[in-house]
Design a protein around this motif. Sequence first.
Motif, PDB file in Angstrom:
ATOM      1  N   ARG A 291       0.720  -0.904  -0.712  1.00 33.76           N
ATOM      2  CA  ARG A 291       0.139  -0.123   0.334  1.00 33.76           C
ATOM      3  C   ARG A 291       0.911   1.148  -0.410  1.00 33.76           C
ATOM      4  O   ARG A 291       0.696   2.531  -0.697  1.00 33.76           O
ATOM      5  N   LYS A 292       2.233   1.173   0.797  1.00 32.54           N
ATOM      6  CA  LYS A 292       2.265   1.929   0.773  1.00 32.54           C
ATOM      7  C   LYS A 292       3.331   2.684   0.383  1.00 32.54           C
ATOM      8  O   LYS A 292       3.161   4.093  -0.978  1.00 32.54           O
ATOM      9  N   HIS A 293       4.001   1.564  -1.159  1.00 35.06           N
ATOM     10  CA  HIS A 293       5.166   1.940  -1.613  1.00 35.06           C
ATOM     11  C   HIS A 293       4.211   1.925  -3.327  1.00 35.06           C
ATOM     12  O   HIS A 293       4.771   2.302  -4.075  1.00 35.06           O
ATOM     13  N   PHE A 294       3.037   1.332  -3.644  1.00 35.61           N
ATOM     14  CA  PHE A 294       2.769   1.023  -4.649  1.00 35.61           C
ATOM     15  C   PHE A 294       1.226   1.498  -4.843  1.00 35.61           C
ATOM     16  O   PHE A 294       0.761   1.442  -6.208  1.00 35.61           O
ATOM     17  N   GLY A 295       0.968   1.944  -3.389  1.00 37.39           N
ATOM     18  CA  GLY A 295      -0.600   2.567  -3.564  1.00 37.39           C
ATOM     19  C   GLY A 295      -2.076   1.425  -4.086  1.00 37.39           C
ATOM     20  O   GLY A 295      -2.961   2.082  -4.524  1.00 37.39           O
ATOM     21  N   VAL A 296      -1.643   0.544  -3.791  1.00 39.43           N
ATOM     22  CA  VAL A 296      -3.019  -0.540  -4.238  1.00 39.43           C
ATOM     23  C   VAL A 296      -2.971  -1.984  -3.329  1.00 39.43           C
ATOM     24  O   VAL A 296      -1.591  -1.796  -2.243  1.00 39.43           O
ATOM     25  N   THR A 297      -3.935  -2.146  -2.930  1.00 40.96           N
ATOM     26  CA  THR A 297      -3.976  -3.585  -1.691  1.00 40.96           C
ATOM     27  C   THR A 297      -3.491  -4.901  -2.360  1.00 40.96           C
ATOM     28  O   THR A 297      -4.041  -5.071  -2.974  1.00 40.96           O
TER      29      THR A 297
END
Length: 418
Positions: A390-396
């Motif tokens: 989530r933090k690095h790539f913005g996906v769950t």
Amino acid sequence: MSEVLEFDDLAAPQLTEVQRQILAHTESRTVDLDIDSMLDEAVQLAGADDLEEQDGIRDRIAAYVAAIEDDAGLTQLIRGTLRARIVRLLRNRLSLTALIGRYPEIESIVIERPIIVVGMPRSGTTHLVNLLAADPRRRALPYWESRDPLPLPGQGPDAHGVDPRYAAARAEHEAMMVSAPHTAALHDRFPEAIEEECELQDLDFSAYVLEWHARVPGWRDFYLGLDQTRHYGYTKKVLQALTFLRGPRTWVLKSPQHSEQLTALMATFPDATVAFTHRDPVAVIQSAATMMAYSDRLRRTSIDPDWLIDYWTDRVHRLLSAGVRDRDLVPADRSVDISFHHLNGNELAVLGDLYARAGVELTPRVTKAFQTYLDGNPRGKHGRVRYDLRKHFGVTPQDVRARFDYYFDRFDVRPEVR
């Protein structure tokens, strides 16, 4: 306790002073990927000039170079690295043709009943193949040899018995540890580490490995359109030459690429026993994208994490869907499926099953060698990376995992990333 590594700057790297100096030096010149110049250099090194052009090698080289040129975000540092790689591939290809010309009996050598590890990147394949290579009866491919499989003409071990190819790989590794010190925790390619034969396949400019060095969807599409049965036959020829040079003929092999090339793999090695490793695709993608992003701080002018997660989600999907489709091409009595959650801590039982299917005795001496390797190489030996999708790539994780229901339905795979 092993060090826990956290990357807070994957998207916007904070370079060390060493990294800034390296880039300041390398970006001052433009690297030219002219094919004729690279080939001339390879010919001079090899002392041979037969490229075997009748099989379309020029077209494949041109596609390889064109894909690199299409990646406008590369630093001159990685362009220089890729240029050196192409020259090295060409030189080794020329040396192989010359060697077989002198010793045509090489192509009659039988590659006997190999054990082949097939699975996604970051799914335990490296751990398993290095463990299998601890069996002294079995031949494997260390990184120093995969990097330069054929010796240069007239170059043998030095006064201390050190192969110059090993020395070059050692120097490369030491430089990497200075320029990108966390590489070992992500994927440590020290000279003795057992490597993938896709490095050998690249001598024929027919492997997927370029995708790990640059953003080359054009090469991916070109590679997927090749007749891989023919190119896997070339890989077998390289293995025959390596057997001739250093023996023995009972190999352990591995590559994630095999997942989407099982038809070619089994046509080339019909008596192989195959170990399939399986892991939560989210963990695989998270790990691969993090490794690429960290490496890209020296390779690229910007990182673009969205591109990385999109590309590698799609790439893992292609590999896995082909593997699920073709899994039954490998006979059940000569294959095992190994779940990642069963591998760590349960290796000896897994190896017992694998050796039984291969029809190979697991002797007390070999069992001891396996245990010695396990004792000396605990998971996280070089540090543990704290991944954060989530933090690095913005996906769950749920968003990514939704594409892989077919894989969870087929194999014993447990979700790891929540």
